[in-house]
Structure formats: C-alpha cells, structure tokens
Scaffold this motif. Sequence first.
Motif, PDB file in Angstrom:
ATOM      1  N   GLN A 140       0.818  -1.200   0.000  1.00  0.00           N
ATOM      2  CA  GLN A 140       0.000   0.000   0.000  1.00  0.00           C
ATOM      3  C   GLN A 140       0.859   1.260   0.000  1.00  0.00           C
ATOM      4  O   GLN A 140       1.940   1.276   0.574  1.00  0.00           O
ATOM      5  CB  GLN A 140      -0.909  -0.008   1.220  1.00  0.00           C
ATOM      6  CG  GLN A 140      -1.822  -1.225   1.245  1.00  0.00           C
ATOM      7  CD  GLN A 140      -2.614  -1.322   2.522  1.00  0.00           C
ATOM      8  OE1 GLN A 140      -3.105  -0.322   3.007  1.00  0.00           O
ATOM      9  NE2 GLN A 140      -2.724  -2.519   3.060  1.00  0.00           N
ATOM     10  N   GLY A 141       0.367   2.295  -0.630  1.00  0.00           N
ATOM     11  CA  GLY A 141       1.074   3.559  -0.729  1.00  0.00           C
ATOM     12  C   GLY A 141       0.945   4.406   0.515  1.00  0.00           C
ATOM     13  O   GLY A 141       0.841   5.632   0.427  1.00  0.00           O
ATOM     14  N   ARG A 201       5.367   8.916  -1.634  1.00  0.00           N
ATOM     15  CA  ARG A 201       5.654   9.681  -2.843  1.00  0.00           C
ATOM     16  C   ARG A 201       6.863   9.088  -3.545  1.00  0.00           C
ATOM     17  O   ARG A 201       7.699   8.495  -2.878  1.00  0.00           O
ATOM     18  CB  ARG A 201       5.930  11.153  -2.488  1.00  0.00           C
ATOM     19  CG  ARG A 201       4.764  11.839  -1.841  1.00  0.00           C
ATOM     20  CD  ARG A 201       3.720  12.203  -2.874  1.00  0.00           C
ATOM     21  NE  ARG A 201       2.585  12.878  -2.236  1.00  0.00           N
ATOM     22  CZ  ARG A 201       1.329  12.586  -2.472  1.00  0.00           C
ATOM     23  NH1 ARG A 201       1.023  11.619  -3.309  1.00  0.00           N
ATOM     24  NH2 ARG A 201       0.370  13.244  -1.899  1.00  0.00           N
ATOM     25  N   PRO A 202       6.975   9.206  -4.854  1.00  0.00           N
ATOM     26  CA  PRO A 202       6.168  10.006  -5.755  1.00  0.00           C
ATOM     27  C   PRO A 202       4.805   9.369  -6.017  1.00  0.00           C
ATOM     28  O   PRO A 202       4.593   8.177  -5.736  1.00  0.00           O
ATOM     29  CB  PRO A 202       6.997  10.054  -7.044  1.00  0.00           C
ATOM     30  CG  PRO A 202       7.780   8.787  -7.024  1.00  0.00           C
ATOM     31  CD  PRO A 202       8.070   8.520  -5.558  1.00  0.00           C
ATOM     32  N   SER A 203       3.901  10.152  -6.558  1.00  0.00           N
ATOM     33  CA  SER A 203       2.534   9.676  -6.730  1.00  0.00           C
ATOM     34  C   SER A 203       2.418   8.527  -7.727  1.00  0.00           C
ATOM     35  O   SER A 203       1.442   7.779  -7.684  1.00  0.00           O
ATOM     36  CB  SER A 203       1.619  10.822  -7.150  1.00  0.00           C
ATOM     37  OG  SER A 203       2.049  11.364  -8.383  1.00  0.00           O
ATOM     38  N   ASP A 204       3.397   8.345  -8.602  1.00  0.00           N
ATOM     39  CA  ASP A 204       3.348   7.255  -9.574  1.00  0.00           C
ATOM     40  C   ASP A 204       4.212   6.058  -9.172  1.00  0.00           C
ATOM     41  O   ASP A 204       4.576   5.231 -10.003  1.00  0.00           O
ATOM     42  CB  ASP A 204       3.753   7.748 -10.961  1.00  0.00           C
ATOM     43  CG  ASP A 204       5.205   8.187 -11.043  1.00  0.00           C
ATOM     44  OD1 ASP A 204       5.839   8.409  -9.980  1.00  0.00           O
ATOM     45  OD2 ASP A 204       5.715   8.311 -12.174  1.00  0.00           O
ATOM     46  N   ILE A 207       0.606  -5.940 -10.181  1.00  0.00           N
ATOM     47  CA  ILE A 207      -0.341  -5.039 -10.828  1.00  0.00           C
ATOM     48  C   ILE A 207      -0.589  -3.798  -9.977  1.00  0.00           C
ATOM     49  O   ILE A 207      -0.977  -3.908  -8.805  1.00  0.00           O
ATOM     50  CB  ILE A 207      -1.683  -5.768 -11.064  1.00  0.00           C
ATOM     51  CG1 ILE A 207      -1.439  -7.014 -11.910  1.00  0.00           C
ATOM     52  CG2 ILE A 207      -2.702  -4.845 -11.710  1.00  0.00           C
ATOM     53  CD1 ILE A 207      -2.623  -7.930 -11.997  1.00  0.00           C
ATOM     54  N   PRO A 208      -0.419  -2.610 -10.567  1.00  0.00           N
ATOM     55  CA  PRO A 208      -0.753  -1.390  -9.825  1.00  0.00           C
ATOM     56  C   PRO A 208      -2.264  -1.160  -9.847  1.00  0.00           C
ATOM     57  O   PRO A 208      -2.933  -1.470 -10.839  1.00  0.00           O
ATOM     58  CB  PRO A 208      -0.027  -0.299 -10.610  1.00  0.00           C
ATOM     59  CG  PRO A 208      -0.002  -0.805 -12.015  1.00  0.00           C
ATOM     60  CD  PRO A 208       0.110  -2.308 -11.890  1.00  0.00           C
ATOM     61  N   LYS A 267      -3.123   4.182  -3.475  1.00  0.00           N
ATOM     62  CA  LYS A 267      -2.352   3.467  -4.494  1.00  0.00           C
ATOM     63  C   LYS A 267      -1.780   2.197  -3.884  1.00  0.00           C
ATOM     64  O   LYS A 267      -1.310   2.200  -2.746  1.00  0.00           O
ATOM     65  CB  LYS A 267      -1.192   4.324  -4.994  1.00  0.00           C
ATOM     66  CG  LYS A 267      -1.607   5.498  -5.812  1.00  0.00           C
ATOM     67  CD  LYS A 267      -1.470   5.173  -7.269  1.00  0.00           C
ATOM     68  CE  LYS A 267      -1.697   6.442  -8.077  1.00  0.00           C
ATOM     69  NZ  LYS A 267      -1.153   6.331  -9.394  1.00  0.00           N
ATOM     70  N   CYS A 268      -1.827   1.115  -4.654  1.00  0.00           N
ATOM     71  CA  CYS A 268      -1.321  -0.182  -4.204  1.00  0.00           C
ATOM     72  C   CYS A 268      -0.671  -0.907  -5.370  1.00  0.00           C
ATOM     73  O   CYS A 268      -0.937  -0.602  -6.528  1.00  0.00           O
ATOM     74  CB  CYS A 268      -2.468  -1.068  -3.707  1.00  0.00           C
ATOM     75  SG  CYS A 268      -3.398  -0.446  -2.326  1.00  0.00           S
TER      76      CYS A 268
END
Length: 107
Positions: free
Chosen positions: A12-13, A22-25, A55-56, A63-64
């Motif tokens: 998990q982000g 971060r970064p967001s991507d 898989i994102p 974001k995971c």
Amino acid sequence: MVSNSAKEVFIQGLTCDGKTFRPSDWAERLAGVMSAFRPGGARPGSHLSYSPWCIPTTVHGVKCVIVHPDLRVHEPMAWDFVMNFARDNNLQVAEACLLPDAAAPKG
C-alpha cells in the motif's frame, strides 16, 4: 513478514505511520520494473504491459501494488525485490485476496 500461504500481497502507498508515499506514480513505476516477470517469461513487447504477478491499482483511494504469490514461486529474486522495496520504504503490506466486483442487485 508475509506468510507462505498468502493469496495476494497488497503493498500500500501508505507508510507505517500513515503518510502517503511519494512520488505519486510509485505503483506504476514498481509494476513497470516488474513487467518482465510473467508466466512464460519475458517476450518481445512484454515491457509494454504489466505482469499479471505485479499489478498497480487503487483501493479505497490508496495506491497499491498487488503481488501474486506465483511471483515468489517462479522468480524468488523478483519477489524479494518487491518485498524489500516495501520494507525499505516502510510501506504497509497486507495479505488479502482481490475479489471481483459483486454483481449489481437485481431490481
């Protein structure tokens, strides 16, 4: 620590102290690096799509990266890489099973 019987692992982000990573991507970048690790191995053009083993996605606005246990079986060093990425960045990791969307109630 992830058990050997995990269905899927969700990186998990969120850091362990609840901050957004971060970064967001980051999820797309990590999954992109792992794109060559797939059933049957890398093929020409495989870098253009994500591996079904890494898989994102976004779950409840977070974001995971969903990591399938087949990655551990077929590519142990790649599995160690993603797990070490999560550990080194202090990310929350959960064992779960992604369920398909429930059918809409009839009505």
